[in-house]
Design a protein around this motif. Structure first.
Motif, PDB file in Angstrom:
ATOM      1  N   TRP A  30       0.816  -1.217   0.000  1.00 18.88           N
ATOM      2  CA  TRP A  30       0.000   0.000   0.000  1.00 18.88           C
ATOM      3  C   TRP A  30       0.843   1.256   0.000  1.00 18.88           C
ATOM      4  CZ3 TRP A  30      -4.917  -0.694  -1.111  1.00 18.88           C
ATOM      5  CH2 TRP A  30      -5.457  -1.973  -0.899  1.00 18.88           C
ATOM      6  N   VAL A 130      -7.818   2.578   3.859  1.00 16.79           N
ATOM      7  CA  VAL A 130      -6.666   1.704   4.097  1.00 16.79           C
ATOM      8  C   VAL A 130      -5.519   2.498   4.714  1.00 16.79           C
ATOM      9  CG1 VAL A 130      -4.884   0.294   2.980  1.00 16.79           C
ATOM     10  CG2 VAL A 130      -7.281   0.032   2.302  1.00 16.79           C
ATOM     11  N   ILE A 134      -3.802   1.776   8.342  1.00 18.05           N
ATOM     12  CA  ILE A 134      -2.365   1.527   8.499  1.00 18.05           C
ATOM     13  C   ILE A 134      -1.788   2.480   9.549  1.00 18.05           C
ATOM     14  CG2 ILE A 134      -0.115   1.761   7.347  1.00 18.05           C
ATOM     15  CD1 ILE A 134      -1.578   0.802   4.750  1.00 18.05           C
ATOM     16  N   ILE A 146      -5.826  -3.880   7.845  1.00 22.56           N
ATOM     17  CA  ILE A 146      -6.028  -3.618   6.413  1.00 22.56           C
ATOM     18  C   ILE A 146      -7.222  -4.419   5.903  1.00 22.56           C
ATOM     19  CG2 ILE A 146      -5.025  -3.933   4.114  1.00 22.56           C
ATOM     20  CD1 ILE A 146      -2.250  -3.361   5.463  1.00 22.56           C
TER      21      ILE A 146
END
Ligand SMILES: [Zn+2]
Length: 164
Positions: A30, A130, A134, A146
């Motif tokens: 990510w 997301v 995180i 996540i």
């Protein structure tokens, strides 16, 4: 854009990696930096010769060239995400294709229940969720955080399938 100069600049390469959450070989990596309207990662790169300010570079286009070379994206081709997660920086999740390929696949997959493209928050809302997960997560429970952030966009609770 002078990709060769960007890719050879250690500071730019370091800034790119500082925004990537590198995980397992199969997982999405990510992007934790800036996002475009289409949920692709963006970051500021070095001042190019003749330019007075730093340019904004799409992260996946930088990362693809970092993995495969400055001339690895032929004219008319786009970098596609097998995982359908625009912020993803895992080189194993990228493939070259045409814009037509991309649009055709997106149209068919958007209707799949539980798929990334069916997220009720839209691509940018999903990417931001997301990133927030995180940032807030216990480092030992990152995968769970996540997964929960992704699942929240598909209220039916169905799991996501990858087409490839
Ligand atoms: Zn991915």
């Amino acid at each position: 854009m002078l990709w060769g100069s960007l890719l050879a600049d250690g500071e730019t390469v370091a800034r790119y990696w500082s925004h990537v959450l590198r995980r397992g070989a199969d997982a999405c990596w990510w992007w934790t930096g800036g996002l475009s309207d289409t949920a692709h990662g963006t970051f500021r790169a070095l001042s190019l010769p003749g330019k007075t300010r730093r340019g904004t570079v799409p992260a996946h286009l930088f990362g693809y060239r970092l993995a495969h070379g400055p001339d690895s994206i032929p004219a008319g081709m786009v970098v596609r995400h097998r995982c359908d997660e625009p912020p993803c920086q895992n080189p194993a999740h990228w493939l070259l294709g045409t814009r037509g390929d991309n649009n055709r696949d997106a149209a068919s997959r958007r209707r799949l229940v539980g798929h990334a493209l069916a997220d009720v928050r839209g691509a940018i809302g999903r990417a931001r969720a997301v990133q927030a997960a995180i940032a807030a997560a216990d480092p030992d429970r990152l995968d769970e955080a996540i997964a929960a952030a992704l699942a929240a966009g598909n209220p039916t609770g169905a799991h996501q399938d990858s087409l490839f």
